[in-house]
Scaffold this motif. Structure first.
Motif, PDB file in Angstrom:
ATOM      1  N   ASP A  61       0.826  -1.210   0.000  1.00 19.81           N
ATOM      2  CA  ASP A  61       0.000   0.000   0.000  1.00 19.81           C
ATOM      3  C   ASP A  61       0.859   1.258   0.000  1.00 19.81           C
ATOM      4  O   ASP A  61       0.517   2.261  -0.633  1.00 19.81           O
ATOM      5  CB  ASP A  61      -0.929   0.003   1.210  1.00 19.81           C
ATOM      6  N   VAL A  62       1.976   1.217   0.725  1.00 19.23           N
ATOM      7  CA  VAL A  62       2.895   2.356   0.761  1.00 19.23           C
ATOM      8  C   VAL A  62       3.456   2.614  -0.629  1.00 19.23           C
ATOM      9  O   VAL A  62       3.509   3.765  -1.101  1.00 19.23           O
ATOM     10  CB  VAL A  62       4.036   2.116   1.771  1.00 19.23           C
ATOM     11  N   PHE A  63       3.870   1.571  -1.306  1.00 16.17           N
ATOM     12  CA  PHE A  63       4.390   1.709  -2.668  1.00 16.17           C
ATOM     13  C   PHE A  63       3.331   2.328  -3.583  1.00 16.17           C
ATOM     14  O   PHE A  63       3.599   3.287  -4.320  1.00 16.17           O
ATOM     15  CB  PHE A  63       4.816   0.343  -3.202  1.00 16.17           C
ATOM     16  N   VAL A 104       3.489   6.329  -5.393  1.00 13.01           N
ATOM     17  CA  VAL A 104       3.406   6.623  -6.824  1.00 13.01           C
ATOM     18  C   VAL A 104       2.299   7.642  -7.096  1.00 13.01           C
ATOM     19  O   VAL A 104       2.504   8.633  -7.810  1.00 13.01           O
ATOM     20  CB  VAL A 104       3.172   5.336  -7.635  1.00 13.01           C
ATOM     21  N   ILE A 105       1.124   7.418  -6.511  1.00 11.69           N
ATOM     22  CA  ILE A 105       0.016   8.360  -6.705  1.00 11.69           C
ATOM     23  C   ILE A 105       0.404   9.747  -6.194  1.00 11.69           C
ATOM     24  O   ILE A 105       0.202  10.762  -6.880  1.00 11.69           O
ATOM     25  CB  ILE A 105      -1.246   7.864  -5.976  1.00 11.69           C
ATOM     26  N   ILE A 118      -3.972  10.297 -15.875  1.00 14.82           N
ATOM     27  CA  ILE A 118      -3.055   9.724 -14.888  1.00 14.82           C
ATOM     28  C   ILE A 118      -3.754   8.638 -14.072  1.00 14.82           C
ATOM     29  O   ILE A 118      -3.230   7.524 -13.916  1.00 14.82           O
ATOM     30  CB  ILE A 118      -2.491  10.829 -13.980  1.00 14.82           C
ATOM     31  N   VAL A 119      -4.932   8.954 -13.549  1.00 10.14           N
ATOM     32  CA  VAL A 119      -5.628   8.002 -12.670  1.00 10.14           C
ATOM     33  C   VAL A 119      -6.037   6.735 -13.421  1.00 10.14           C
ATOM     34  O   VAL A 119      -5.832   5.613 -12.930  1.00 10.14           O
ATOM     35  CB  VAL A 119      -6.857   8.670 -12.020  1.00 10.14           C
ATOM     36  N   LYS A 120      -6.598   6.902 -14.609  1.00 10.07           N
ATOM     37  CA  LYS A 120      -7.109   5.730 -15.332  1.00 10.07           C
ATOM     38  C   LYS A 120      -6.081   5.137 -16.300  1.00 10.07           C
ATOM     39  O   LYS A 120      -5.941   3.914 -16.396  1.00 10.07           O
ATOM     40  CB  LYS A 120      -8.388   6.099 -16.072  1.00 10.07           C
ATOM     41  N   ASP A 144      -1.951   0.609 -15.907  1.00  5.97           N
ATOM     42  CA  ASP A 144      -0.567   0.118 -15.921  1.00  5.97           C
ATOM     43  C   ASP A 144      -0.124  -0.310 -14.525  1.00  5.97           C
ATOM     44  O   ASP A 144       0.161  -1.477 -14.294  1.00  5.97           O
ATOM     45  CB  ASP A 144       0.366   1.185 -16.476  1.00  5.97           C
ATOM     46  N   LEU A 145      -0.107   0.621 -13.577  1.00  7.92           N
ATOM     47  CA  LEU A 145       0.372   0.278 -12.239  1.00  7.92           C
ATOM     48  C   LEU A 145      -0.455  -0.835 -11.611  1.00  7.92           C
ATOM     49  O   LEU A 145       0.090  -1.844 -11.145  1.00  7.92           O
ATOM     50  CB  LEU A 145       0.352   1.518 -11.339  1.00  7.92           C
ATOM     51  N   LEU A 146      -1.763  -0.666 -11.585  1.00  8.48           N
ATOM     52  CA  LEU A 146      -2.618  -1.663 -10.946  1.00  8.48           C
ATOM     53  C   LEU A 146      -2.688  -2.950 -11.767  1.00  8.48           C
ATOM     54  O   LEU A 146      -2.677  -4.056 -11.213  1.00  8.48           O
ATOM     55  CB  LEU A 146      -4.020  -1.092 -10.740  1.00  8.48           C
TER      56      LEU A 146
END
Length: 291
Positions: free
Chosen positions: A69-71, A75-76, A138-140, A146-148
Motif C-alpha cells: 500500500d505504501v508503494f 506513486v500516486i 493519470i488516474v485511469k 498500468d500500475l494496478l
C-alpha cells in the motif's frame, strides 16, 4: 571550473539550511537571511526530507505498515505532489480499495477551486486514457491501466531490487514516469522501504544539469562525487561552516541543491520569474524525527 561559482553554491547551501534553523529551530522572526533573493523567493531545503511535500508523504504514507500500500500511494502522491490534492482524494488508500471513478470525481470537484498539480516539476500530459483531463489520464491510463494491472510485477521488482538503480529502472517502465519522477519516487521509498545509500546512485535532473554547467561548464556525475567526497574541505576552503544534521551530505543532497542554486542564479542575474516565497502555516517537523 569557476571557483567563484563553486563558492557561491556552497554558500547557498549553508545559508539555505541556516534559514531553516533560524525559522523552525531558533523560532526567530523574519527575515531569516540578509539575501534579498532568498527572502523573496521559494527554494527547497538542502535536506530534501525537510521539504513540506516530503514531510507530508513521510507522515501520511511512508510510515504506514503495509509495504504494498505504501508503494502504491507513493506513486500516486508524486504524480500530483500536492498534500491538499492527496487529501482531496481521501489520502492514504489501500490498493484493494482503489476506485478510479471515485478518485476522478473527487479530483474534478477539487479542481474547480484549486490547482491539482505542484509547480515544482512537470508530469506527463499524454492522453493515456484518451481524456482531455490530465488527472483522468493519470488516474485511469497510468494508475489503473498500468500500475494496478501489473501491480505485482512493479511492486515486487522495486521492493526486492538489488540496487537503487535497479529499482529506479523499474519505476521508469511505468507509463508517464520519466527519469526525473522515477528518481523522486525511489528516494521516497528509500526513506522507509529500501535499504540503499543515497550515495549508491544519482540521476542528474535538468535543473541540476544547469547548476553543474554554471559551476563546472560540463554535466558529469564525477563532479557530484567530487563534492560529496571533499565536502568538509570545500566548505573550509571558502571559510564556510555547513550546519550538518546528518554525518555527511549525500549525492542526492548535492543534486537537489544544484537545482535550487541554478534558480538562485537565474533570479539574481537574469530576473527570471520564479515562485515567490509564502510562509506556510503548518507544523514543521525536524530532521531528527526521521532518524
Amino acid at each position: 571550473m569557476a571557483l567563484h561559482r563553486l563558492e557561491e553554491f556552497l554558500w547557498f547551501m549553508c545559508e539555505r539550511q541556516r534559514i531553516y534553523e533560524r525559522r523552525f529551530i531558533d523560532d526567530q522572526d523574519p527575515p531569516w537571511t540578509d539575501s534579498d533573493v532568498l527572502q523573496e523567493y521559494h527554494f527547497c531545503n538542502v535536506y530534501r526530507r525537510l521539504d513540506y511535500t516530503t514531510q507530508h508523504l513521510l507522515d501520511e504514507v511512508l510510515t504506514r505498515e503495509n509495504d504494498r500500500d505504501v508503494f502504491f500511494n507513493t506513486v500516486i502522491y508524486r504524480f500530483f505532489n500536492r498534500p491538499k490534492t492527496f487529501q482531496s482524494i481521501g489520502g492514504f488508500t489501500p490498493v484493494d480499495r482503489f476506485d478510479p471513478d471515485g478518485m476522478c470525481h473527487a479530483l474534478r470537484l477539487y479542481e474547480e477551486d484549486h490547482p491539482l498539480f505542484s509547480s515544482a516539476y512537470r508530469v506527463t500530459t499524454h492522453s493515456w486514457a484518451d481524456s482531455d483531463s490530465k488527472a483522468v489520464n493519470i488516474v485511469k491510463g497510468i494508475i489503473r491501466d498500468d500500475l494496478l494491472a501489473n501491480f505485482d510485477y512493479y511492486c515486487e521488482s522495486v521492493l526486492e531490487a538489488e540496487s537503487m538503480e535497479d529499482a529506479f529502472e523499474v519505476l521508469c517502465e511505468l507509463n508517464g514516469v520519466g527519469e526525473f519522477l522515477a528518481y523522486e519516487m525511489v528516494i521516497d521509498l528509500n526513506y522507509e522501504l529500501l535499504p540503499f545509500s543515497e550515495n549508491d546512485f544519482v540521476n542528474i535532473g535538468p535543473g541540476s544539469s544547469s547548476g553543474l554547467m554554471i559551476i563546472f561548464n560540463e554535466v558529469h556525475e564525477d563532479w557530484l562525487h567530487w563534492m560529496v567526497d571533499r565536502q568538509e574541505d570545500l566548505f573550509a576552503e571558502f571559510d564556510l561552516t555547513f550546519p550538518y544534521w546528518e554525518k555527511r551530505l549525500t549525492l542526492r543532497s548535492f543534486e537537489h541543491a544544484l537545482c535550487e542554486y541554478q534558480k538562485f542564479v537565474g533570479i539574481k542575474e537574469q530576473d527570471e520569474v520564479r515562485r515567490k516565497f509564502s510562509p506556510r502555516d503548518h507544523a514543521q517537523d525536524t530532521l531528527e524525527d526521521f532518524a
